[in-house]
Design a protein around this motif. Structure first.
Motif: not given
Length: 177
Positions: A32, A43, A123, A127, A131
């Protein structure tokens, strides 16, 4: 390179096969933050996994048990026909990223009653998991570095004690005629 698309428009990305970071590899993945650019801001926590290709002969309780074996579930939502019959897929939300990662690694392509399960993150989950793995990698590296530093200090202390012991022994030997 445009992102690959899997079933239902979900990215096939790193979870599609053995080369993705969730499966132990890193080659060719654009995270990302862009290619090889670490994501510095967390995120939003997202741990929802699509679970598909569930054979009609597999009871919901069995699927739930498999999912629970991977981590604590916040919510399991099997999708059903109005008649109550399973549509063969559902969505599992885990309490933390570790459960989602385990399910993706262990249950994707697991053959049950002649049919291989299909697990994919949405999605937002993808992400978050990228992370999350980066954070885990950084923590592992930090712990390894701290351990190496502790071991180096311990070795230096042991060498200093040994050197002091040698000096003390030399001093005793020097007193003898």
């Amino acid at each position: 390179m445009p992102p690959m698309r899997g079933m239902g428009g979900m990215p096939a990305g790193p979870f599609a096969g053995p080369g993705g970071p969730m499966m132990g590899g890193r080659s060719g993945f654009q995270g990302p933050g862009g290619p090889n650019i670490p994501l510095t801001i967390s995120p939003p926590v997202a741990t929802t996994v699509y679970v598909g290709k569930i054979a009609p002969t597999v009871p919901d309780a069995v699927v739930r048990e498999l999912l629970e074996a991977c981590g604590q579930i916040r919510k399991w939502n099997p999708v059903k026909e109005p008649s109550g019959q399973s549509k063969g897929f559902g969505f599992c939300e885990y309490v933390d990223g570790e459960g989602a990662l385990r399910s993706l690694r262990l249950l994707n392509n697991l053959k049950i009653d002649g049919q291989e399960l299909l697990l994919k993150p949405n999605t937002a989950t993808q992400k978050y998991l990228v992370w999350y793995e980066q954070q885990k990698d950084e923590q592992r590296q930090q712990r390894a570095q701290e351990k190496a530093e502790r071991e180096a200090r311990k070795k230096a202390e042991e060498e200093a004690k040994a050197a002091d012991g040698d000096k003390a022994a030399e001093g005793k030997d020097g007193d003898k005629p």
